[in-house]
Design a protein around this motif. Structure first.
Motif, PDB file in Angstrom:
ATOM      1  N   ARG A 137       0.581  -1.311   0.142  1.00  0.00           N
ATOM      2  CA  ARG A 137       0.556  -0.296  -0.205  1.00  0.00           C
ATOM      3  C   ARG A 137       0.557   1.725   0.373  1.00  0.00           C
ATOM      4  O   ARG A 137      -0.056   2.662   0.136  1.00  0.00           O
ATOM      5  CB  ARG A 137      -0.858  -0.226   1.137  1.00  0.00           C
ATOM      6  CG  ARG A 137      -0.209  -0.104   2.843  1.00  0.00           C
ATOM      7  CD  ARG A 137      -1.625  -0.636   3.183  1.00  0.00           C
ATOM      8  NE  ARG A 137      -0.208  -0.551   4.785  1.00  0.00           N
ATOM      9  CZ  ARG A 137      -0.077   0.163   5.579  1.00  0.00           C
ATOM     10  NH1 ARG A 137      -0.015   1.690   5.274  1.00  0.00           N
ATOM     11  NH2 ARG A 137       0.207  -0.155   6.132  1.00  0.00           N
ATOM     12  N   SER A 138       1.938   1.210  -0.216  1.00  0.00           N
ATOM     13  CA  SER A 138       2.936   1.797  -0.270  1.00  0.00           C
ATOM     14  C   SER A 138       3.387   3.152   0.967  1.00  0.00           C
ATOM     15  O   SER A 138       3.188   4.862   0.640  1.00  0.00           O
ATOM     16  CB  SER A 138       2.617   3.257  -1.233  1.00  0.00           C
ATOM     17  OG  SER A 138       3.210   2.005  -2.706  1.00  0.00           O
ATOM     18  N   GLY A 139       2.517   3.224   2.261  1.00  0.00           N
ATOM     19  CA  GLY A 139       2.679   3.790   3.471  1.00  0.00           C
ATOM     20  C   GLY A 139       1.275   4.449   3.766  1.00  0.00           C
ATOM     21  O   GLY A 139       0.981   4.803   4.576  1.00  0.00           O
ATOM     22  N   TYR A 140       0.173   3.859   2.812  1.00  0.00           N
ATOM     23  CA  TYR A 140      -1.232   5.353   2.855  1.00  0.00           C
ATOM     24  C   TYR A 140      -1.801   3.941   3.641  1.00  0.00           C
ATOM     25  O   TYR A 140      -1.783   2.419   4.008  1.00  0.00           O
ATOM     26  CB  TYR A 140      -1.807   4.802   1.078  1.00  0.00           C
ATOM     27  CG  TYR A 140      -0.568   5.761   0.266  1.00  0.00           C
ATOM     28  CD1 TYR A 140      -0.506   6.902   1.080  1.00  0.00           C
ATOM     29  CD2 TYR A 140      -0.793   5.102  -0.598  1.00  0.00           C
ATOM     30  CE1 TYR A 140       0.084   7.763  -0.495  1.00  0.00           C
ATOM     31  CE2 TYR A 140       0.520   5.902  -1.845  1.00  0.00           C
ATOM     32  CZ  TYR A 140       0.898   7.496  -1.902  1.00  0.00           C
ATOM     33  OH  TYR A 140       1.023   8.319  -2.691  1.00  0.00           O
ATOM     34  N   LYS A 141      -2.730   4.414   4.178  1.00  0.00           N
ATOM     35  CA  LYS A 141      -3.801   4.457   5.140  1.00  0.00           C
ATOM     36  C   LYS A 141      -4.360   3.015   4.241  1.00  0.00           C
ATOM     37  O   LYS A 141      -5.301   3.189   3.131  1.00  0.00           O
ATOM     38  CB  LYS A 141      -4.686   5.247   6.317  1.00  0.00           C
ATOM     39  CG  LYS A 141      -3.456   5.901   6.711  1.00  0.00           C
ATOM     40  CD  LYS A 141      -4.902   6.391   7.736  1.00  0.00           C
ATOM     41  CE  LYS A 141      -4.168   7.811   8.934  1.00  0.00           C
ATOM     42  NZ  LYS A 141      -4.546   8.148   9.635  1.00  0.00           N
ATOM     43  N   TYR A 142      -4.640   2.228   5.278  1.00  0.00           N
ATOM     44  CA  TYR A 142      -5.729   1.192   3.518  1.00  0.00           C
ATOM     45  C   TYR A 142      -6.935   1.255   4.453  1.00  0.00           C
ATOM     46  O   TYR A 142      -7.995   0.857   5.270  1.00  0.00           O
ATOM     47  CB  TYR A 142      -5.605  -0.178   5.037  1.00  0.00           C
ATOM     48  CG  TYR A 142      -6.271  -1.454   4.141  1.00  0.00           C
ATOM     49  CD1 TYR A 142      -5.474  -1.413   3.058  1.00  0.00           C
ATOM     50  CD2 TYR A 142      -7.582  -1.586   4.438  1.00  0.00           C
ATOM     51  CE1 TYR A 142      -6.894  -2.810   1.800  1.00  0.00           C
ATOM     52  CE2 TYR A 142      -8.147  -2.852   3.824  1.00  0.00           C
ATOM     53  CZ  TYR A 142      -8.071  -3.463   2.376  1.00  0.00           C
ATOM     54  OH  TYR A 142      -8.480  -4.471   1.473  1.00  0.00           O
ATOM     55  N   HIS A 143      -7.617   2.269   3.842  1.00  0.00           N
ATOM     56  CA  HIS A 143      -9.045   2.553   3.715  1.00  0.00           C
ATOM     57  C   HIS A 143      -8.943   3.448   2.529  1.00  0.00           C
ATOM     58  O   HIS A 143      -8.341   4.087   1.619  1.00  0.00           O
ATOM     59  CB  HIS A 143      -9.584   3.943   5.227  1.00  0.00           C
ATOM     60  CG  HIS A 143      -8.745   5.195   4.906  1.00  0.00           C
ATOM     61  ND1 HIS A 143      -9.621   6.612   4.508  1.00  0.00           N
ATOM     62  CD2 HIS A 143      -7.695   5.097   5.185  1.00  0.00           C
ATOM     63  CE1 HIS A 143      -8.569   7.004   4.679  1.00  0.00           C
ATOM     64  NE2 HIS A 143      -8.134   6.777   4.920  1.00  0.00           N
ATOM     65  N   GLY A 144     -10.634   4.021   2.295  1.00  0.00           N
ATOM     66  CA  GLY A 144     -10.708   4.638   1.325  1.00  0.00           C
ATOM     67  C   GLY A 144     -10.065   4.118  -0.051  1.00  0.00           C
ATOM     68  O   GLY A 144     -10.950   3.447  -0.409  1.00  0.00           O
TER      69      GLY A 144
END
Length: 116
Positions: A93-100
């Motif tokens: 996820r490249s450090g992005y939060k797992y939402h949206g």
């Protein structure tokens, strides 16, 4: 670089270290304010097996920065990965939060037949 970006890259580096131990293909997600991109990268890290983004001609019509567009990208990258013979991946996820948008892309890729 901003503190937010530094933190994101630190999280990404940590997860990529774990993924490299697994030695499987990885589904990498990148996003900007206007677009979202997905790539399936070979275990050696040197080859892109399949890719999709909201810049693809088939997905360009309509909005490109919402959850619906991310779902379409997830389904398209899953279809292209299966055509290339890849069925199991690790989700990066490249450090992005797992939402949206990131979550929508992952869910659509799972529904498209990718296992992770």
């Amino acid at each position: 670089m901003s503190e937010k970006k530094i933190s994101r890259l630190r999280r990404a580096r940590r997860s990529r270290a774990k993924i490299s131990e697994l030695a499987v293909h990885r589904l990498t997600v990148s996003r900007s304010n206007q677009h979202i991109y997905a790539q399936i990268i070979a275990p050696n890290g040197g080859q892109v097996v399949a890719s999709a983004s909201t810049l693809d001609k088939t997905l360009r019509s309509g909005a490109t920065s919402n959850i619906d567009a991310a779902s379409k990208v997830g389904a398209l990258v899953a279809e292209r990965a299966k055509a290339a013979g890849v069925e199991e991946v690790a989700f990066d996820r490249s450090g992005y939060k797992y939402h949206g948008r990131v979550k929508a892309l992952a869910d659509a890729a799972r529904e498209g037949g990718l296992k992770f």
